[in-house]
Design a protein around this motif. Structure first.
Motif, PDB file in Angstrom:
ATOM      1  N   ASP A  14       1.605   3.429  -5.750  1.00  0.00           N
ATOM      2  CA  ASP A  14       0.992   2.851  -6.937  1.00  0.00           C
ATOM      3  C   ASP A  14       2.038   2.504  -7.992  1.00  0.00           C
ATOM      4  O   ASP A  14       1.725   1.913  -9.040  1.00  0.00           O
ATOM      5  N   ASP A  15       3.277   2.888  -7.729  1.00  0.00           N
ATOM      6  CA  ASP A  15       4.364   2.650  -8.675  1.00  0.00           C
ATOM      7  C   ASP A  15       4.830   1.199  -8.507  1.00  0.00           C
ATOM      8  O   ASP A  15       5.392   0.819  -7.472  1.00  0.00           O
ATOM      9  N   SER A  16       4.609   0.346  -9.544  1.00  0.00           N
ATOM     10  CA  SER A  16       4.929  -1.074  -9.455  1.00  0.00           C
ATOM     11  C   SER A  16       6.436  -1.306  -9.306  1.00  0.00           C
ATOM     12  O   SER A  16       6.870  -2.257  -8.642  1.00  0.00           O
ATOM     13  N   VAL A  17       7.238  -0.464  -9.909  1.00  0.00           N
ATOM     14  CA  VAL A  17       8.690  -0.602  -9.789  1.00  0.00           C
ATOM     15  C   VAL A  17       9.122  -0.347  -8.338  1.00  0.00           C
ATOM     16  O   VAL A  17       9.962  -1.058  -7.784  1.00  0.00           O
ATOM     17  N   TYR A  18       8.524   0.676  -7.757  1.00  0.00           N
ATOM     18  CA  TYR A  18       8.849   1.007  -6.362  1.00  0.00           C
ATOM     19  C   TYR A  18       8.450  -0.151  -5.443  1.00  0.00           C
ATOM     20  O   TYR A  18       9.206  -0.534  -4.530  1.00  0.00           O
ATOM     21  N   ILE A  19       7.260  -0.721  -5.687  1.00  0.00           N
ATOM     22  CA  ILE A  19       6.769  -1.826  -4.858  1.00  0.00           C
ATOM     23  C   ILE A  19       7.668  -3.036  -5.020  1.00  0.00           C
ATOM     24  O   ILE A  19       8.020  -3.716  -4.046  1.00  0.00           O
ATOM     25  N   GLU A  20       8.072  -3.351  -6.262  1.00  0.00           N
ATOM     26  CA  GLU A  20       8.952  -4.494  -6.506  1.00  0.00           C
ATOM     27  C   GLU A  20      10.267  -4.326  -5.751  1.00  0.00           C
ATOM     28  O   GLU A  20      10.778  -5.268  -5.129  1.00  0.00           O
ATOM     29  N   ASP A  21      10.801  -3.115  -5.807  1.00  0.00           N
ATOM     30  CA  ASP A  21      12.074  -2.859  -5.114  1.00  0.00           C
ATOM     31  C   ASP A  21      11.903  -2.993  -3.595  1.00  0.00           C
ATOM     32  O   ASP A  21      12.775  -3.538  -2.911  1.00  0.00           O
ATOM     33  N   ALA A  22      10.777  -2.494  -3.084  1.00  0.00           N
ATOM     34  CA  ALA A  22      10.519  -2.576  -1.632  1.00  0.00           C
ATOM     35  C   ALA A  22      10.383  -4.029  -1.191  1.00  0.00           C
ATOM     36  O   ALA A  22      10.911  -4.433  -0.140  1.00  0.00           O
ATOM     37  N   PHE A  23       9.678  -4.836  -1.982  1.00  0.00           N
ATOM     38  CA  PHE A  23       9.545  -6.271  -1.653  1.00  0.00           C
ATOM     39  C   PHE A  23      10.902  -6.975  -1.705  1.00  0.00           C
ATOM     40  O   PHE A  23      11.205  -7.840  -0.874  1.00  0.00           O
ATOM     41  N   THR A  24      11.706  -6.602  -2.708  1.00  0.00           N
ATOM     42  CA  THR A  24      13.034  -7.215  -2.827  1.00  0.00           C
ATOM     43  C   THR A  24      13.882  -6.925  -1.589  1.00  0.00           C
ATOM     44  O   THR A  24      14.552  -7.819  -1.056  1.00  0.00           O
ATOM     45  N   GLN A  25      13.863  -5.671  -1.167  1.00  0.00           N
ATOM     46  CA  GLN A  25      14.618  -5.303   0.046  1.00  0.00           C
ATOM     47  C   GLN A  25      14.081  -6.034   1.272  1.00  0.00           C
ATOM     48  O   GLN A  25      14.853  -6.466   2.138  1.00  0.00           O
ATOM     49  N   PHE A  26      12.763  -6.201   1.332  1.00  0.00           N
ATOM     50  CA  PHE A  26      12.137  -6.899   2.463  1.00  0.00           C
ATOM     51  C   PHE A  26      12.576  -8.361   2.503  1.00  0.00           C
ATOM     52  O   PHE A  26      12.933  -8.900   3.560  1.00  0.00           O
TER      53      PHE A  26
ATOM     54  N   ARG B 206       0.821  -1.223   0.000  1.00  0.00           N
ATOM     55  CA  ARG B 206       0.000   0.000   0.000  1.00  0.00           C
ATOM     56  C   ARG B 206       0.853   1.271   0.000  1.00  0.00           C
ATOM     57  O   ARG B 206       0.324   2.372   0.081  1.00  0.00           O
ATOM     58  N   MET B 207       2.149   1.105  -0.088  1.00  0.00           N
ATOM     59  CA  MET B 207       3.029   2.271   0.010  1.00  0.00           C
ATOM     60  C   MET B 207       2.964   3.179  -1.220  1.00  0.00           C
ATOM     61  O   MET B 207       3.169   4.386  -1.123  1.00  0.00           O
TER      62      MET B 207
ATOM     63  N   PHE C 107      -2.385 -15.595   2.319  1.00  0.00           N
ATOM     64  CA  PHE C 107      -3.442 -14.842   3.035  1.00  0.00           C
ATOM     65  C   PHE C 107      -4.072 -13.836   2.067  1.00  0.00           C
ATOM     66  O   PHE C 107      -3.424 -13.383   1.113  1.00  0.00           O
ATOM     67  N   PRO C 108      -5.322 -13.503   2.276  1.00  0.00           N
ATOM     68  CA  PRO C 108      -6.022 -12.593   1.359  1.00  0.00           C
ATOM     69  C   PRO C 108      -5.529 -11.159   1.488  1.00  0.00           C
ATOM     70  O   PRO C 108      -5.196 -10.709   2.587  1.00  0.00           O
ATOM     71  N   ALA C 109      -5.499 -10.446   0.364  1.00  0.00           N
ATOM     72  CA  ALA C 109      -5.123  -9.030   0.347  1.00  0.00           C
ATOM     73  C   ALA C 109      -5.711  -8.401  -0.910  1.00  0.00           C
ATOM     74  O   ALA C 109      -5.401  -8.837  -2.025  1.00  0.00           O
ATOM     75  N   GLY C 110      -6.559  -7.393  -0.761  1.00  0.00           N
ATOM     76  CA  GLY C 110      -7.198  -6.749  -1.907  1.00  0.00           C
ATOM     77  C   GLY C 110      -8.091  -7.716  -2.657  1.00  0.00           C
ATOM     78  O   GLY C 110      -8.914  -8.414  -2.054  1.00  0.00           O
ATOM     79  N   ASN C 111      -7.888  -7.796  -3.989  1.00  0.00           N
ATOM     80  CA  ASN C 111      -8.684  -8.698  -4.820  1.00  0.00           C
ATOM     81  C   ASN C 111      -8.023 -10.059  -5.018  1.00  0.00           C
ATOM     82  O   ASN C 111      -8.477 -10.851  -5.840  1.00  0.00           O
TER      83      ASN C 111
END
Length: 496
Positions: free
Chosen positions: A62-74, A59-60, A138-142
């Motif tokens: 809407d930029d998919s690249v930003y989200i991908e990078d955040a997940f990678t770091q996580f 939810r951080m 686990f469920p999240a969004g759609n």
């Protein structure tokens, strides 16, 4: 003695084994309950933590690249997570490593999504490199997030961190599928605990090897403790035994060295205020250094049987002292305490009779006192016989401590006492307590009906002396007139 020690050792060994078996069982049961609860709470907390973090990252922006990078770091920062994927319409939409992959999910994952829409754990392969792992979905969004967890890390955590290797455990999902297991099939007992949301459970138990190790370990502790306790008790017993032997040998030495001596307390006529007799009381001039309180040794003498030898010793001394005590008074008497055991010992009675026969001073004016605190009912016939046989040697009989023990009216009549001594507790309380005074009056009346002479014990003041005199008690014994003293002092006081 050796046979006794052997059986003691066998019994101690059996007790140790039983204690060890029970202790091991209880310890394992407690450890299972504790470890299961701890493991469930730890894993549930970890799953909730990574779930919350994953949703938060998604939810951080809407930029998919930003989200991908955040997940990678996580994922890189986590020891638990190997990969993160998002599922929608039964396809992988993206992962932390690739956007828009649109790969269909496997059939078993579809079935789980339909059966457990609120979340589940499942054994799967990673979406990209097909490595076997455990997924948390686990469920999240759609759609659903699928977190591919590090199976080796979870196995190590389950096998060592939580249960510390002493139990066999397994992680199961809500479909009863075993996800991780450290246990063998041959467990003798196991327990299960479920997570709060029900998506997994942890089951722990133990096999014979674990149980046996627990028993052996606890057996060694129990044996050490029992050896310690046995040593303490043995030491205490040895001290007690030595003390017992020491006491007995001390008594024998005291008799040999004439340390055990008679003291005499005067018995006074209430009418003439003259001495009419005395009670012989035992004192121990221990090692010629101090006079021991009789309360410290009389009961021990009675318990170990040496009271008989001590009484004979005192009677021999009395045979020498009595002429000096009486000082020409033919009616003067001395009372000596005897026990039921003495009267039921034929050999001992013969010794007394021999002593009396060989000492003229003991053939008159000798009274034996029996305390009412000793039960006589079960030996009444033998006691009557012994009392009668000693009467032939000039012995008269007194009942001591009257009113405090077991003697009923029938016993008083049967034993045919000559003297009844009122216990000092009645004398003390009769002055202030009207009920006790009434009881004392009845006691005196009963004694006179039985034609017995009365002696009031423990008279310490003039008020008590007047009270018992007014009731018709003939004689008084107490500190008002004299304390127990040695023969020479008694004679000097008598001369006065």
């Amino acid at each position: 003695m050796q046979h006794h020690k052997m059986w003691t050792a066998v019994i101690a060994l059996l007790i140790s084994v039983i204690i060890s078996i029970v202790w091991a069982f209880l310890s394992l049961e407690l450890q299972i309950a504790f470890n299961n609860s701890k493991a469930v709470n730890e894993l549930n907390s970890k799953l909730n933590e990574i779930k919350t973090k994953t949703i938060s990252i998604s939810r951080m922006s809407d930029d998919s690249v930003y989200i991908e990078d955040a997940f990678t770091q996580f994922v890189l920062a986590s020891r638990t997570i190997q990969e993160i994927a998002y599922i929608s319409n039964k396809q992988y939409i993206y992962t932390d490593r690739s956007q828009k992959i649109n790969i269909p999910i496997k059939e078993n994952l579809k079935q789980y999504l339909e059966q457990y829409p609120n979340g589940f754990l499942i054994r799967t392969n990673t979406s990209l490199n097909d490595v076997v792992t455990i997924s948390y979905v686990f469920p999240a969004g759609n759609g659903f997030f699928q977190l591919f967890l590090n199976k080796n890390y979870l196995s190590q955590w389950l096998g060592t961190y939580i249960v510390m290797g002493s139990l066999k455990s397994e992680l199961l999902n809500q479909a009863e599928v075993r996800l991780i297991s450290t246990k063998s099939e041959q467990l003798i007992h196991e327990e299960r605990e479920y997570s709060p949301d029900g998506i997994f459970s942890i089951q722990s138990g133990y096999d014979w090897a674990i149980y046996f190790n627990f028993v052996i370990y606890r057996f060694s502790i129990v044996v050490v403790l029992m050896l310690f306790v046995a040593s303490v008790f043995s030491f205490a017993y040895m001290l007690a035994y030595k003390y017992h032997l020491s006491f007995e040998s001390d008594v024998l030495r005291g008799l040999k060295n004439n340390e055990i001596i008679p003291y005499y307390q005067a018995i006074v006529s209430n009418k003439t205020k003259q001495r009419v007799g005395a009670e012989l009381l035992c004192r121990w001039y221990y090692r010629r250094q101090k006079i021991m309180d009789p309360s410290t040794f009389i009961n021990k003498l009675e318990n170990n049987g040496q009271i008989k030898e001590v009484t004979l010793h005192l009677l021999r001394q009395l045979a020498k002292d009595k002429p000096h005590l009486a000082d020409g008074n033919d009616s003067f008497y001395v009372s000596v305490n005897v026990t039921i055991d003495m009267l039921t010992d034929e050999a001992y009675l013969d010794e007394i009779k021999t002593l009396i026969s060989s000492n003229k001073s003991l053939q008159t004016g000798l009274v034996f006192e029996l305390t009412e605190r000793q039960a006589v009912s079960d030996k009444i016939n033998q006691i009557v016989k012994s009392m009668a046989s000693l009467r032939k040697y000039g012995i008269r009989w007194a009942l001591d401590d009257f009113g405090t023990g077991y003697a009923g009216l029938s016993t008083l009549k049967t034993l045919n006492f000559d003297i009844i001594k009122i216990d000092k507790t009645f004398v003390e309380s009769s002055v202030t307590d009207s009920v006790t005074h009434s009881i004392l009056f009845k006691m005196v009346e009963l004694a006179h009906d039985l034609q017995c002479t009365m002696v009031a014990e423990g008279v310490e003041n003039e008020i008590q002396a007047k009270k018992v005199t007014d009731l018709g008690v003939e004689y008084t014994q107490g500190y008002l007139y004299a304390k127990p003293v040695a023969k020479d002092q008694f004679c000097r006081l008598y001369d006065k």
